[in-house]
Design an enzyme around this catalytic site. Structure first.
Site, mmCIF file in Angstrom:
data_model
loop_
_atom_site.group_PDB
_atom_site.id
_atom_site.type_symbol
_atom_site.label_atom_id
_atom_site.label_comp_id
_atom_site.label_asym_id
_atom_site.label_seq_id
_atom_site.Cartn_x
_atom_site.Cartn_y
_atom_site.Cartn_z
ATOM 1 N N GLY A 115 0.786 5.438 1.482
ATOM 2 C CA GLY A 115 0.167 6.486 2.271
ATOM 3 C C GLY A 115 0.860 7.927 1.953
ATOM 4 O O GLY A 115 1.722 7.936 1.122
ATOM 5 N N GLY A 169 0.942 -1.134 -0.095
ATOM 6 C CA GLY A 169 -0.124 0.076 0.187
ATOM 7 C C GLY A 169 0.921 1.170 -0.150
ATOM 8 O O GLY A 169 1.937 1.318 0.049
ATOM 9 N N ASP A 200 -7.431 8.851 14.502
ATOM 10 C CA ASP A 200 -7.532 8.413 13.163
ATOM 11 C C ASP A 200 -7.966 7.040 12.878
ATOM 12 O O ASP A 200 -7.467 6.292 11.976
ATOM 13 C CB ASP A 200 -6.225 8.577 12.178
ATOM 14 C CG ASP A 200 -6.566 8.677 10.713
ATOM 15 O OD1 ASP A 200 -7.581 8.895 10.332
ATOM 16 O OD2 ASP A 200 -5.453 8.446 9.835
#
Length: 680
Positions: free
Chosen positions: A363, A361, A479
């Site tokens: 970010g 991934g 978050d």
């Protein structure tokens, strides 16, 4: 000069890394030459006390009637159990030493431990107590689900001081050897050892290491490594010591304190001989004159050698101001980093030199790669972009916080690498990736039946309770969202990404920031609009997550083209009309447990109430989930959901071109966390 520069950079990175972390979990108590039993009263003060003759007291007595017998009848001399219902439930764990001669001795020790615990810690709900032959813990917290690594250090009776250097080295060698044996013992997680030592008073050293038998190899090894690292600090030069923990312990003495022959027999310890001094070649006066001349030459040379790296270091720091962000703000952030350090070369091999095919991934901070360490452990490698300052503060927050936190519903930090220009955190690998990749995928969501979904909801709730109430720090995540909940092979959830997390003081309940950071759709309104955040901000995010898991729908987007209703208000409207069951994810089986699902929706709506005070604490949420008799509070209309105004491919470029002001609001879409950017 390139190669010396690189070597010196690595050296400085190693120095900086030594100053990064706080004590992972320092001993709760320390006692000088204290005989057993060794009690610890209220390792979690928030657990509180009970009253005499109360239901909780009666449940302790019921547990005391069954746990000793269950432990003694187990092949591993180990048992866990619980008695009662929330809020008076009592959880227990009993472990007898692996060398206990017979079952009756184990049963007798655990029964004595129950009595000793209530005498040493009267009316405490949470107690740990250690005897020579057994250990016991009971609590109102389900500590059996927590990887909390609580430990207690004791310098044992008859311990005395000896010359530290050689003896400490011999003890370290023996204790590590018995720990390795315990890790490899799949049935008992137990090891004993003996080592010869060249000392008339202490001709031999004996040691014992043990883990709870139901721990995995990785948990046992990690636990023992953590407590053995404290050997030199706690017992330097002492002839006896022990560190006892919930999941592991070790002990050493200069006399045989365990039964039977040692499982390991190490050879006589031989200390490395010191370098021999050069022979004298002249008279005393001549030697003194020669010494003066040598010192006159050598001392200035040594001074120059020492000054050069210091000057180089400060020049290096001036060229690399962002590295200062990793230096600790308190003296607590200075211990136990060595075991977490990983070589850059090792990580390059593990990830095929950060091959794009290994990428998991991306970010705001950089990339995450899958890797495999030499011991075959799978890892997730979080690599901060080398050319960007973005995320440095967040990476430091994660490093300091995650290393201190140990709970099975929080992602585990494996290591850190700060060599050359790299800033890398390494985590345990989660085979099922993040929750959002499954729950919002039309095909993959079918993997999650209601049993798995309820386990995920429960696990997230337990992890948040640990952060808010049970850990030694009081932490607001800030978050929490579906992409920050990772799932292991069995779909157990682990909360991740602590880049925005904040530590609260003991009595602090609310804080205010002018730099808003978080994710659209999960952000509590008081935080998004006024910058106020608290543990109730996380509770709001949890409520959104619960509704997403039940419905299989994202919180963002429009569900009514005429009124533009978001998920929270869509669920509320169906709840008030009495047809909320229509919103249950259709991918679930045709006969899901409707009562349990309705309870989850009710709790989810409670968590997203407009006023923070109306939202329940996570401990109350866990009671609601586990109890069949607790009456759920009434509901009011939920707060509005802060939604993303626009997200497109140019949004990042926009923020790069037009820097943020001090009071700018930074929010991200559900897929990517973009955290508190600094002006360029």
């Amino acid at each position: 000069m390139a190669k010396p520069h690189r070597r010196f950079s690595r050296y400085l990175a190693g120095i900086s890394a030594t100053f990064l972390l706080a004590v992972l979990h320092a001993p709760l108590t320390a006692a000088e030459d204290e005989p057993p039993p060794w009690p610890t009263c209220g390792p979690y003060p928030s657990s509180g006390n009970y009253t005499q003759n109360s239901t909780y007291h009666a449940n302790i007595d019921l547990l005391a009637a069954s746990l000793p017998r269950n432990a003694s009848s187990s092949p591993a001399l180990y048992a866990t159990g619980s008695v009662g219902d929330v809020p008076d439930i009592v959880y227990g764990q009993a472990l007898c030493r692996g060398d206990v001669a017979n079952a009756s001795a184990c049963e007798s020790c655990v029964a004595t431990a129950f009595r000793g615990a209530q005498q040493a810690c009267p009316l405490y709900k949470d107690v740990m107590i250690f005897y020579d032959l057994c250990q016991l813990r009971f609590s109102n917290r389900n500590f059996l689900l927590d990887d909390d690594y609580i430990i207690t250090t004791y310098t044992l009776q008859r311990s005395r001081l000896v010359g530290p250097q050689a003896f400490d080295a011999a003890v370290g060698l023996l204790v590590n050897a018995t720990a390795d044996h315990a890790v490899g013992d799949s049935s008992r997680r137990f090891g004993t050892g003996e080592e010869g030592f060249d000392d008339k008073r202490n001709p031999k050293i004996y040691a014992l290491s043990q883990c709870a038998p139901d721990t995995t190899v990785d948990v046992c090894r990690t636990c023992l490594r953590r407590i053995i690292r404290q050997l030199r600090e706690s017992f330097s030069g002492r002839t006896g010591g022990g560190i006892f923990g919930v999941w592991c312990n070790f002990r050493y003495e200069v006399y045989p304190f365990f039964s039977g022959r040692p499982l390991l027999q190490l050879p006589q310890f031989v200390e490395s001989p010191p370098a021999s001094a050069p022979p004298a070649t002249g008279g005393g006066e001549k030697m003194r004159n020669r010494t003066v001349k040598v010192l006159a030459i050598v001392m200035p040379t040594i001074a120059v050698i020492l000054v050069i790296p210091v000057v180089y270091f400060f020049c290096w720091r001036r060229r690399r101001p962002e590295a200062d962000a990793f230096l600790p703000s308190t003296s607590e952030d200075i211990q136990h980093i060595d075991s977490l350090l990983l070589d850059l070369a090792t990580l390059r091999v593990a990830t095929d030199d950060f091959d794009e095919r290994k990428m998991l991934g991306k970010g705001g901070f950089g990339m995450v790669y899958k890797g495999v360490l030499p011991d075959s452990q799978e890892i997730a490698v979080k690599r901060l972009g080398q050319t960007s300052r973005q995320g440095i503060g967040e990476l430091k927050s994660e490093l300091v916080l995650v290393a201190k936190l140990h709970h099975r519903n929080l992602v585990r930090l494996v290591g850190v690498c700060l060599e050359e220009d790299e800033k890398i955190l390494v985590y345990e690998y989660m085979p099922n990736r993040s929750l959002d990749t499954i729950i919002f995928d039309f095909e993959r969501k079918k993997e999650l039946d209601w049993g798995k979904r309820f386990k995920i909801i429960n696990g997230i709730a337990r992890g948040l309770q640990y952060l808010h109430e049970d850990s030694q720090l009081k932490i607001v995540h800030r978050d929490l969202k579906a992409s920050n909940v990772l799932l292991d092979l069995d779909y157990n959830p682990k909360i991740s990404d602590f880049g925005l997390a904040k530590i609260f003081g003991g009595d602090q309940s609310v804080d205010v920031t002018h730099r808003i950071a978080g994710t659209y759709g999960y952000m509590a309104p008081e935080y998004a609009m006024r910058g106020q955040y608290s543990i109730k901000s996380d509770v709001f995010s949890f409520g959104v997550l619960v509704l997403e898991i039940v419905t299989g729908r994202r919180n963002s987007g429009s569900y009514n083209t005429e009124q533009d209703v978001d998920l929270l208000n869509l669920v509320w409207e169906h709840w008030t009309r009495g047809n909320v069951i229509e919103l249950i994810d259709p991918s679930l089986s045709s006969h899901p447990p409707v009562d349990q699902i309705l309870k989850c929706i009710h709790v989810g709506l409670l968590c997203v109430q407009r006023k923070p005070a109306s939202r329940p604490a996570m401990s109350s949420v866990n009671i609601m989930f586990s109890s069949h008799t607790v009456r759920l509070p009434s509901l009011s209309r939920p707060a509005f959901c802060i939604q993303e105004v626009s997200v497109n491919e140019s949004s990042t470029a926009y923020s790069e071109t037009y820097p943020l002001t001090e009071k700018s609001t930074v929010m991200s879409s559900n897929e990517v966390s973009i955290t508190e950017l600094s002006p360029r």
